[in-house]
Design a protein around this motif. Structure first.
Motif, short mmCIF file in Angstrom:
data_model
loop_
_atom_site.label_atom_id
_atom_site.label_comp_id
_atom_site.label_asym_id
_atom_site.label_seq_id
_atom_site.Cartn_x
_atom_site.Cartn_y
_atom_site.Cartn_z
N UNK A 13 3.20 -38.05 25.24
CA UNK A 13 2.52 -36.89 24.70
C UNK A 13 3.40 -35.64 24.78
N UNK A 14 2.90 -34.56 24.22
CA UNK A 14 3.68 -33.32 24.20
C UNK A 14 4.03 -32.89 25.62
N UNK A 15 5.32 -32.64 25.85
CA UNK A 15 5.78 -32.21 27.16
C UNK A 15 6.14 -30.73 27.13
N UNK A 16 6.40 -30.19 28.31
CA UNK A 16 6.85 -28.80 28.39
C UNK A 16 8.18 -28.63 27.66
N UNK A 20 8.82 -26.03 24.55
CA UNK A 20 9.86 -25.02 24.65
C UNK A 20 11.05 -25.29 23.72
N UNK A 21 11.02 -26.42 23.01
CA UNK A 21 12.13 -26.75 22.13
C UNK A 21 13.42 -27.00 22.87
N UNK A 22 13.33 -27.68 24.04
CA UNK A 22 14.50 -27.94 24.87
C UNK A 22 14.71 -29.44 25.03
N UNK A 23 15.99 -29.82 25.14
CA UNK A 23 16.33 -31.19 25.46
C UNK A 23 16.11 -31.43 26.95
N UNK A 24 15.65 -32.64 27.29
CA UNK A 24 15.41 -32.95 28.71
C UNK A 24 15.78 -34.40 28.97
N UNK A 25 16.86 -34.57 29.72
CA UNK A 25 17.30 -35.91 30.09
C UNK A 25 17.36 -36.05 31.61
N UNK A 26 18.32 -35.38 32.25
CA UNK A 26 18.45 -35.48 33.71
C UNK A 26 18.30 -34.13 34.42
N UNK A 27 18.58 -33.03 33.76
CA UNK A 27 18.59 -31.75 34.45
C UNK A 27 17.20 -31.28 34.85
N UNK A 28 16.17 -31.76 34.15
CA UNK A 28 14.81 -31.47 34.57
C UNK A 28 13.89 -32.56 34.04
N UNK A 30 10.23 -32.55 32.89
CA UNK A 30 9.02 -31.76 32.63
C UNK A 30 7.76 -32.61 32.52
N UNK A 31 6.62 -32.06 32.92
CA UNK A 31 5.34 -32.75 32.78
C UNK A 31 4.79 -32.57 31.36
N UNK A 32 3.65 -33.17 31.11
CA UNK A 32 2.94 -32.95 29.86
C UNK A 32 2.32 -31.56 29.84
N UNK A 33 2.15 -31.02 28.65
CA UNK A 33 1.36 -29.81 28.47
C UNK A 33 -0.11 -30.20 28.45
N UNK A 34 -0.98 -29.22 28.36
CA UNK A 34 -2.42 -29.53 28.22
C UNK A 34 -2.66 -30.33 26.95
N UNK A 35 -1.96 -29.96 25.87
CA UNK A 35 -2.07 -30.73 24.62
C UNK A 35 -1.64 -32.17 24.86
N UNK A 36 -0.54 -32.36 25.59
CA UNK A 36 -0.06 -33.70 25.89
C UNK A 36 -1.06 -34.50 26.71
N UNK A 64 5.24 -41.35 32.21
CA UNK A 64 4.30 -41.87 33.20
C UNK A 64 2.94 -41.20 33.07
N UNK A 65 2.93 -39.89 32.86
CA UNK A 65 1.64 -39.19 32.71
C UNK A 65 0.91 -39.63 31.45
N UNK A 66 1.65 -40.01 30.43
CA UNK A 66 1.01 -40.42 29.17
C UNK A 66 0.20 -41.69 29.34
N UNK A 67 0.72 -42.67 30.09
CA UNK A 67 0.00 -43.94 30.21
C UNK A 67 -0.89 -44.03 31.44
N UNK A 68 -0.90 -43.00 32.29
CA UNK A 68 -1.74 -43.08 33.48
C UNK A 68 -3.22 -43.23 33.15
N UNK A 69 -3.78 -42.43 32.21
CA UNK A 69 -5.20 -42.64 31.88
C UNK A 69 -5.46 -44.04 31.31
#
Length: 205
Positions: A13-16, A20-28, A30-36, A64-69
């Motif tokens: 789902x949509x992540x932070x 924010x329009x940022x790439x995210x691999x190892x440096x951070x 991010x969790x899901x947003x409320x929309x996510x 992980x947060x996407x499939x938890x529910x």
């Protein structure tokens, strides 16, 4: 019918990072947003009648947060498969997309045209991503009882898998759009030792 193994690949789902329009691999990570989070709940409704036996996920938090529910609804413990992780973005990890666009970086522009021939400096090509995802899934499903596996991963992982299966070239990745919580159903055929894309999608009504 010969034994087959179905896997429903699901983009997180949509992540932070997406917001924010940022790439995210190892440096951070991010969790899901409320929309996510709402998209993750909607996934449960979409798949409530699916014959899910297994759930696997990228090690990254947004997957992980996407499939938890979904895991809670099916009383299933997700298994982490490291090779379902995001594409290695090399030196662009953590950078904002609009900053790279504004810089007129030649490497970035070449990657936008063909992510196979011009991977991120220090990163992965799109077909190598697809191959590692499919190899990980093959190893998993063939060691389990048959049944639908849901695999939470990332957009370029879905694109790469689709390109490998269809034997498409790198620029074809730019003709594929995978929305947040977008899905691709694939099938492993052990007797032919190959993957196939399942069209049209199976409806779990």
């Amino acid at each position: 019918m010969a034994q087959v193994y179905d896997v429903l690949l699901v983009r997180h789902g949509e992540s932070e990072a997406n917001a924010q329009g940022r790439f995210a691999y190892e440096t951070w990570d991010p969790p899901l947003t409320e929309t996510g989070r709402q998209q993750a709940l909607s996934l449960v409704e979409q798949l409530k009648n699916a014959p899910i036996r297994h759930i696997v996920t990228s090690p990254l938090l947004r997957a992980q947060e996407t499939v938890q529910p979904l895991a809670e609804a099916f009383h299933c413990t997700p298994q982490i498969l490291p090779d379902l992780a995001e594409v290695n973005l090399g030196i662009w990890d953590g950078k904002r997309l609009k900053d790279l666009e504004a810089s007129h970086n030649e490497d970035f522009e070449a990657w936008r045209r063909d992510p196979e021939a011009y991977p991120p400096p220090g990163g992965e090509s799109i077909l190598s991503v697809g191959r590692r995802v499919l190899h990980a899934l093959e190893d998993f499903v063939t060691s389990q009882e048959p049944g639908l596996t849901v695999a939470a991963t990332h957009a370029d992982c879905l694109k790469g898998a689709a390109l490998v299966i269809t034997r498409a070239t790198g620029p074809a990745a730019r003709t594929l759009f995978i929305p947040n919580c977008g899905q691709l159903l694939v099938r492993f055929l052990p007797s032919f030792h190959r993957w196939a894309v399942v069209l049209p999608p199976i409806h779990f009504a």
